[in-house]
Write an enzyme that holds these catalytic residues in place. Structure first.
Site, mmCIF file in Angstrom:
data_model
loop_
_atom_site.group_PDB
_atom_site.id
_atom_site.type_symbol
_atom_site.label_atom_id
_atom_site.label_comp_id
_atom_site.label_asym_id
_atom_site.label_seq_id
_atom_site.Cartn_x
_atom_site.Cartn_y
_atom_site.Cartn_z
ATOM 1 N N SER A 16 0.821 -1.220 0.000
ATOM 2 C CA SER A 16 0.000 0.000 0.000
ATOM 3 C C SER A 16 0.854 1.268 0.000
ATOM 4 O O SER A 16 0.358 2.353 -0.250
ATOM 5 C CB SER A 16 -0.937 0.007 1.215
ATOM 6 O OG SER A 16 -0.184 0.049 2.404
ATOM 7 N N VAL A 66 0.837 -11.057 6.797
ATOM 8 C CA VAL A 66 1.632 -12.167 6.252
ATOM 9 C C VAL A 66 2.235 -13.064 7.334
ATOM 10 O O VAL A 66 2.711 -14.160 7.027
ATOM 11 C CB VAL A 66 2.765 -11.678 5.303
ATOM 12 C CG1 VAL A 66 2.192 -11.033 4.060
ATOM 13 C CG2 VAL A 66 3.748 -10.766 6.013
ATOM 14 N N ASN A 92 7.747 -8.423 0.161
ATOM 15 C CA ASN A 92 8.222 -7.071 0.473
ATOM 16 C C ASN A 92 7.871 -6.627 1.893
ATOM 17 O O ASN A 92 8.579 -5.799 2.473
ATOM 18 C CB ASN A 92 7.615 -6.093 -0.543
ATOM 19 C CG ASN A 92 7.796 -4.654 -0.138
ATOM 20 O OD1 ASN A 92 8.884 -4.089 -0.255
ATOM 21 N ND2 ASN A 92 6.722 -4.025 0.370
ATOM 22 N N SER A 144 17.866 -6.418 2.846
ATOM 23 C CA SER A 144 18.348 -5.077 3.211
ATOM 24 C C SER A 144 19.870 -5.092 3.301
ATOM 25 O O SER A 144 20.455 -6.146 3.590
ATOM 26 C CB SER A 144 17.771 -4.696 4.576
ATOM 27 O OG SER A 144 18.437 -3.553 5.107
ATOM 28 N N TYR A 157 16.194 -6.926 13.219
ATOM 29 C CA TYR A 157 16.029 -6.636 11.789
ATOM 30 C C TYR A 157 17.146 -7.292 10.964
ATOM 31 O O TYR A 157 16.889 -7.900 9.920
ATOM 32 C CB TYR A 157 16.034 -5.113 11.596
ATOM 33 C CG TYR A 157 15.696 -4.634 10.208
ATOM 34 C CD1 TYR A 157 14.386 -4.671 9.719
ATOM 35 C CD2 TYR A 157 16.688 -4.119 9.373
ATOM 36 C CE1 TYR A 157 14.084 -4.212 8.450
ATOM 37 C CE2 TYR A 157 16.385 -3.649 8.108
ATOM 38 C CZ TYR A 157 15.081 -3.687 7.645
ATOM 39 O OH TYR A 157 14.784 -3.244 6.385
ATOM 40 N N ALA A 160 16.521 -10.960 10.737
ATOM 41 C CA ALA A 160 15.416 -11.250 9.807
ATOM 42 C C ALA A 160 15.884 -11.103 8.364
ATOM 43 O O ALA A 160 15.608 -11.956 7.509
ATOM 44 C CB ALA A 160 14.243 -10.309 10.084
ATOM 45 N N ILE A 190 16.458 4.015 1.562
ATOM 46 C CA ILE A 190 15.474 4.408 0.554
ATOM 47 C C ILE A 190 14.461 5.368 1.185
ATOM 48 O O ILE A 190 14.054 5.179 2.341
ATOM 49 C CB ILE A 190 14.733 3.158 -0.003
ATOM 50 C CG1 ILE A 190 15.734 2.057 -0.396
ATOM 51 C CG2 ILE A 190 13.835 3.529 -1.183
ATOM 52 C CD1 ILE A 190 16.753 2.414 -1.440
#
Ligand code: NAD
Length: 250
Positions: A16, A66, A92, A144, A157, A160, A190
């Site tokens: 989204s 998810v 994603n 990443s 993070y 993961a 980003i």
């Protein structure tokens, strides 16, 4: 080189906004029918769908967390009923819950691992079944630079995203004989909602570490994903490709 995805069906998780949104839009521009998965913001997801349709493309939206197996099952049941095929999966969806190692709560660890790693596993398992039936498919996992560079406050993070890279390689080995390719994309810094806080807090310092001297745009990532989703990338599998303006090599 023209990328033509007409007749293909793509699913982008967490689409989204940000990188997922741009990826959905570019996949649709290349001709794919795109399922825009979202977890909370139906209005934004509807906005992505409308943008695609107004541009002459085809899109649907579907709400699913998810990290919840039942949600993922419903999402794939929807795709099976509506399209009877899936050609492209973009894992994603991701979140950050930064905290120093010694302060990290188990809930912060679990939430990040569950969304990124468990979510990708659940979606890839479902997608692979459909792709195997057609003996072709593309799986693109958004990892990443955090997977290959340690990030302060990011043990959850980094684990993961490192896991996603290894998961991609193991999937690629199993799925290559079935005509399915799996690759990971490693974005640098980003410009999206996710990076707003860190760019505000340490933007100039981070920029000094980026040889390209700019932050990336969602389009920088989405363009590579579209290429990896195309037939032109049929012989590329199990790779981890950084898109970071040189951040990971400086
Ligand atoms: P973002 O926060 O704008 O997008 C993440 C999306 O994932 C959101 O739409 C969110 O709703 C969705 N999401 C979160 N939990 C979900 C769940 N359980 N189920 C379904 N969807 C869920 O940030 P972004 O930068 O566009 O992030 C996209 C991906 O790129 C993420 O995996 C992120 O880790 C990765 N990434 C981003 C950067 C960056 O600098 N922005 C750098 C490296 C990697």
């Amino acid at each position: 080189m023209n990328i033509d995805l007409s007749g293909k069906v793509a699913l982008v998780t967490g689409a989204s906004r940000g990188i997922g949104r741009e990826t959905g839009i570019l996949l649709a521009k290349a001709g794919a029918s795109v399922v825009i998965n979202y977890v909370r913001n139906a209005e934004k997801a509807e906005g992505v769908k409308n943008e695609i349709i107004n541009d002459g493309g085809e899109a649907e939206i579907f709400q699913a967390d998810v990290s919840v197996p039942e949600d993922v099952k419903s999402l794939f049941d929807f795709i099976r009923d509506k399209y009877k095929r899936l050609d492209i999966l973009v894992n994603n969806a991701g979140i950050i819950k930064d905290n120093l190692l010694m302060s990290m709560k188990l809930s912060e660890w679990d939430r990040v691992i569950d969304t990124t790693l468990k979510g990708a596993f659940l979606c890839t398992q479902q997608a692979s079944e459909m792709m195997m039936a057609g003996r072709s498919g593309k799986i693109i996992n958004v990892s990443s630079v955090g997977a290959i560079r340690g990030g302060r406050g990011q043990t959850n993070y980094a684990s993961a995203k490192g896991g996603i890279m290894s998961f991609t390689k193991a999937c690629a080995v199993e799925l290559a004989p079935k005509g399915i390719q799996a690759n990971a994309v490693l974005p640098g810094m980003i410009v999206t909602d996710m990076s707003t806080r860190v760019r505000k807090r340490a933007g100039d310092k981070i920029l000094e570490r980026i040889p390209a001297e700019r932050f990336g745009e969602p389009r920088d990532i989405a363009q590579l994903i579209v290429f990896l989703a195309s037939d032109q990338a049929d012989y590329i599998t199990g790779q981890a490709i950084s898109v970071d303006g040189g951040m990971s090599i400086s």
